[in-house]
Design a protein around this motif. Structure first.
Motif, mmCIF file in Angstrom:
data_model
loop_
_atom_site.group_PDB
_atom_site.id
_atom_site.type_symbol
_atom_site.label_atom_id
_atom_site.label_comp_id
_atom_site.label_asym_id
_atom_site.label_seq_id
_atom_site.Cartn_x
_atom_site.Cartn_y
_atom_site.Cartn_z
ATOM 1 N N UNK A 170 33.488 -48.982 60.873
ATOM 2 C CA UNK A 170 34.503 -48.599 59.883
ATOM 3 C C UNK A 170 34.959 -49.804 59.072
ATOM 4 N N UNK A 171 35.116 -50.940 59.723
ATOM 5 C CA UNK A 171 35.494 -52.162 59.013
ATOM 6 C C UNK A 171 34.469 -52.509 57.943
ATOM 7 N N UNK A 172 33.188 -52.434 58.296
ATOM 8 C CA UNK A 172 32.149 -52.781 57.332
ATOM 9 C C UNK A 172 32.120 -51.817 56.150
ATOM 10 N N UNK A 173 32.680 -50.636 56.345
ATOM 11 C CA UNK A 173 32.759 -49.656 55.260
ATOM 12 C C UNK A 173 34.067 -49.760 54.480
ATOM 13 N N UNK A 174 34.874 -50.765 54.802
ATOM 14 C CA UNK A 174 36.113 -50.994 54.072
ATOM 15 C C UNK A 174 37.265 -50.112 54.484
ATOM 16 N N UNK A 175 37.241 -49.570 55.693
ATOM 17 C CA UNK A 175 38.260 -48.636 56.138
ATOM 18 C C UNK A 175 39.305 -49.264 57.056
ATOM 19 N N UNK A 176 39.169 -50.549 57.378
ATOM 20 C CA UNK A 176 40.076 -51.171 58.342
ATOM 21 C C UNK A 176 41.519 -51.215 57.847
ATOM 22 N N UNK A 177 41.708 -51.201 56.529
ATOM 23 C CA UNK A 177 43.066 -51.209 55.984
ATOM 24 C C UNK A 177 43.860 -49.973 56.357
ATOM 25 N N UNK A 178 43.174 -48.932 56.814
ATOM 26 C CA UNK A 178 43.847 -47.698 57.220
ATOM 27 C C UNK A 178 44.076 -47.635 58.727
#
Length: 209
Positions: A170-178
């Motif tokens: 998920x981090x690599x897909x840019x979702x860690x901010x959520x």
């Protein structure tokens, strides 16, 4: 010696991490994602072409969760999984499989849309729904962390390996901010484990997708 067929950033990391935690010697056999169907040795083990694959003597296996269960049963000696009669076992089983079926599997749809779909199809209903489903299931992890530091309780298990891989994806897909603070803290704690760091350091440079 166990051979792990893999490449960054595939689920082979789960297998290598488990082997590092157990102190088991293994050989990493790199597979080029872009040319994997031309890799005769790898395709002989898994003609479907997905990673990871593992060879352990006469045993060959594919699917990261199945391999984790095999490693635990044959080599774990209780170090990465509670015993079936222990109270933690049902939670261990739940989160071991949730890490793939309820988390990483939905992210596969986003990966396909983000990196493989034509430009005008990258932002699509399926990808948006997959993201919503991922975060819906992630609530189960958040709830678990409100009562215990690990997925199966106080002890690190293969369930943590399973879930943490999905969080990294998920981090690599840019979702860690959520991520909520409890998820971000858990992810950081798991990534700080020496075995995780050793396994991660063995990857060849990421291939362009």
């Amino acid at each position: 010696m166990i051979a792990v067929y893999g490449s960054f950033p595939t689920r082979s990391l789960r297998v290598m991490w488990a082997l590092e935690e157990l102190g088991i010697d293994y050989e990493m056999r790199p597979v080029d994602l872009r040319k994997r169907m031309e890799d005769a040795e790898f395709i002989a083990i898994n003609p479907s072409g997905f990673l990871p694959a593992m060879r352990d003597g006469d045993v060959t296996m594919v699917d990261s969760i199945a391999i984790l269960e095999y490693i635990n049963a044959r080599y774990g000696n209780g170090r990465l999984a509670p015993q079936p009669n222990e109270a933690a076992f049902p939670l261990y089983q739940q989160f071991l499989h949730l890490g793939e079926s309820g988390l990483a599997a939905y992210l596969n749809i986003i990966v396909g849309s983000k990196f493989m779909a034509p430009e005008n199809e990258k932002d699509n209903f399926g990808a948006r729904m997959a993201e919503r489903m991922f975060f819906n299931r992630l609530e189960l992890v958040s709830r678990r962390l409100s009562g215990a530091p690990m997925m199966a309780g106080n002890d690190f298990t293969a369930a943590d390996i399973s879930v943490t891989y999905a969080l990294g994806m998920a981090e690599r897909l840019g979702l860690a901010g959520k991520f909520g603070p409890e998820i971000a803290d858990y992810r950081a704690r798991m990534a700080a484990r020496p075995a995780f760091r050793r396994a991660s350091a063995k990857w060849m440079p990421p291939a362009k997708v």
